[in-house]
Design a protein around this motif. Structure first.
Motif, PDB file in Angstrom:
ATOM      1  N   THR A  50     -11.339   4.196  10.445  1.00 40.30           N
ATOM      2  CA  THR A  50     -11.564   2.854   9.652  1.00 40.30           C
ATOM      3  C   THR A  50     -12.414   3.329   8.239  1.00 40.30           C
ATOM      4  O   THR A  50     -12.615   2.263   7.629  1.00 40.30           O
ATOM      5  N   SER A  51     -12.928   4.241   8.211  1.00 41.92           N
ATOM      6  CA  SER A  51     -14.110   4.611   7.215  1.00 41.92           C
ATOM      7  C   SER A  51     -12.991   4.910   5.828  1.00 41.92           C
ATOM      8  O   SER A  51     -13.540   4.772   4.768  1.00 41.92           O
ATOM      9  N   ILE A  52     -11.646   5.185   5.900  1.00 45.76           N
ATOM     10  CA  ILE A  52     -10.922   5.334   4.643  1.00 45.76           C
ATOM     11  C   ILE A  52     -10.320   4.265   4.423  1.00 45.76           C
ATOM     12  O   ILE A  52      -9.549   3.677   5.126  1.00 45.76           O
ATOM     13  N   GLU A  53     -10.532   3.910   3.030  1.00 46.01           N
ATOM     14  CA  GLU A  53     -10.116   2.539   2.631  1.00 46.01           C
ATOM     15  C   GLU A  53      -8.611   2.843   1.861  1.00 46.01           C
ATOM     16  O   GLU A  53      -8.581   3.774   1.101  1.00 46.01           O
ATOM     17  N   MET A  54      -7.791   2.083   2.025  1.00 46.26           N
ATOM     18  CA  MET A  54      -6.313   2.050   1.505  1.00 46.26           C
ATOM     19  C   MET A  54      -5.889   0.772   0.764  1.00 46.26           C
ATOM     20  O   MET A  54      -6.183  -0.172   1.487  1.00 46.26           O
ATOM     21  N   THR A  55      -5.371   0.749  -0.262  1.00 47.48           N
ATOM     22  CA  THR A  55      -4.840  -0.538  -0.823  1.00 47.48           C
ATOM     23  C   THR A  55      -3.728  -0.931   0.246  1.00 47.48           C
ATOM     24  O   THR A  55      -3.078  -0.043   1.270  1.00 47.48           O
ATOM     25  N   ASP A  56      -3.065  -2.025   0.060  1.00 43.81           N
ATOM     26  CA  ASP A  56      -2.106  -2.658   0.902  1.00 43.81           C
ATOM     27  C   ASP A  56      -0.702  -1.806   0.694  1.00 43.81           C
ATOM     28  O   ASP A  56      -0.199  -1.545   1.367  1.00 43.81           O
ATOM     29  N   ASP A  57      -0.639  -1.287  -0.584  1.00 41.89           N
ATOM     30  CA  ASP A  57       0.702  -0.411  -1.078  1.00 41.89           C
ATOM     31  C   ASP A  57       0.628   0.759  -0.366  1.00 41.89           C
ATOM     32  O   ASP A  57       1.444   1.396   0.122  1.00 41.89           O
ATOM     33  N   GLU A  58      -0.560   1.363  -0.315  1.00 43.85           N
ATOM     34  CA  GLU A  58      -0.891   2.687   0.605  1.00 43.85           C
ATOM     35  C   GLU A  58      -0.630   2.458   1.901  1.00 43.85           C
ATOM     36  O   GLU A  58      -0.072   3.547   2.501  1.00 43.85           O
ATOM     37  N   LYS A  59      -1.218   1.623   2.252  1.00 45.95           N
ATOM     38  CA  LYS A  59      -0.809   1.160   3.875  1.00 45.95           C
ATOM     39  C   LYS A  59       0.713   1.019   4.154  1.00 45.95           C
ATOM     40  O   LYS A  59       1.149   1.577   5.380  1.00 45.95           O
ATOM     41  N   ALA A  64       5.463   3.289   6.422  1.00 44.72           N
ATOM     42  CA  ALA A  64       6.601   3.483   6.277  1.00 44.72           C
ATOM     43  C   ALA A  64       7.373   4.979   6.663  1.00 44.72           C
ATOM     44  O   ALA A  64       8.262   5.374   7.079  1.00 44.72           O
ATOM     45  N   ALA A  65       6.501   5.887   5.957  1.00 43.82           N
ATOM     46  CA  ALA A  65       6.551   7.318   6.313  1.00 43.82           C
ATOM     47  C   ALA A  65       6.576   7.603   7.621  1.00 43.82           C
ATOM     48  O   ALA A  65       7.323   8.357   8.255  1.00 43.82           O
ATOM     49  N   ARG A  66       5.781   7.011   8.454  1.00 40.79           N
ATOM     50  CA  ARG A  66       5.576   7.359   9.913  1.00 40.79           C
ATOM     51  C   ARG A  66       6.767   6.739  10.519  1.00 40.79           C
ATOM     52  O   ARG A  66       7.158   7.427  11.404  1.00 40.79           O
ATOM     53  N   ILE A  67       7.169   5.668  10.297  1.00 43.60           N
ATOM     54  CA  ILE A  67       8.530   4.843  10.937  1.00 43.60           C
ATOM     55  C   ILE A  67       9.834   6.034  10.666  1.00 43.60           C
ATOM     56  O   ILE A  67      10.425   5.932  11.121  1.00 43.60           O
ATOM     57  N   LEU A  68       9.744   6.305   9.358  1.00 44.62           N
ATOM     58  CA  LEU A  68      10.869   7.163   8.870  1.00 44.62           C
ATOM     59  C   LEU A  68      10.900   8.573   9.880  1.00 44.62           C
ATOM     60  O   LEU A  68      11.714   8.753  10.208  1.00 44.62           O
TER      61      LEU A  68
END
Length: 80
Positions: A50-59, A64-68
């Motif tokens: 949880t210490s790595i912050e991502m924007t909503d687009d990055e999330k 999406a990459a994981r699902i693909l």
């Protein structure tokens, strides 16, 4: 810094058997790689850290990459 022995690997082990080291990071959430008997690197499971912050687009891109990756054969079959 309090480390569990199960979360410590040597740099030579990480180099020679990265798949095993990655599985340990998955299991424990993070893993410490020692060089010359001192902690040098920290390998983290990005999905559980949880210490790595991502924007909503990055999330969205990450998920999406994981699902693909997980369902690639199904997508390839549908694309025929």
């Amino acid at each position: 810094m309090n480390l569990k022995a199960s979360q410590i690997v040597s740099i030579s082990e990480a180099n020679q058997n990265f798949s095993r080291v990655a599985r340990l990071a998955d299991k424990h959430g993070e893993l410490y790689i020692f060089k010359n008997n001192k902690p040098k690197y920290r390998l983290v499971d990005l999905e559980s850290d949880t210490s790595i912050e991502m924007t909503d687009d990055e999330k969205i891109d990450f998920v999406a990459a994981r699902i693909l990756r997980l369902y690639r054969p199904a997508f390839e079959e549908l694309a025929k």
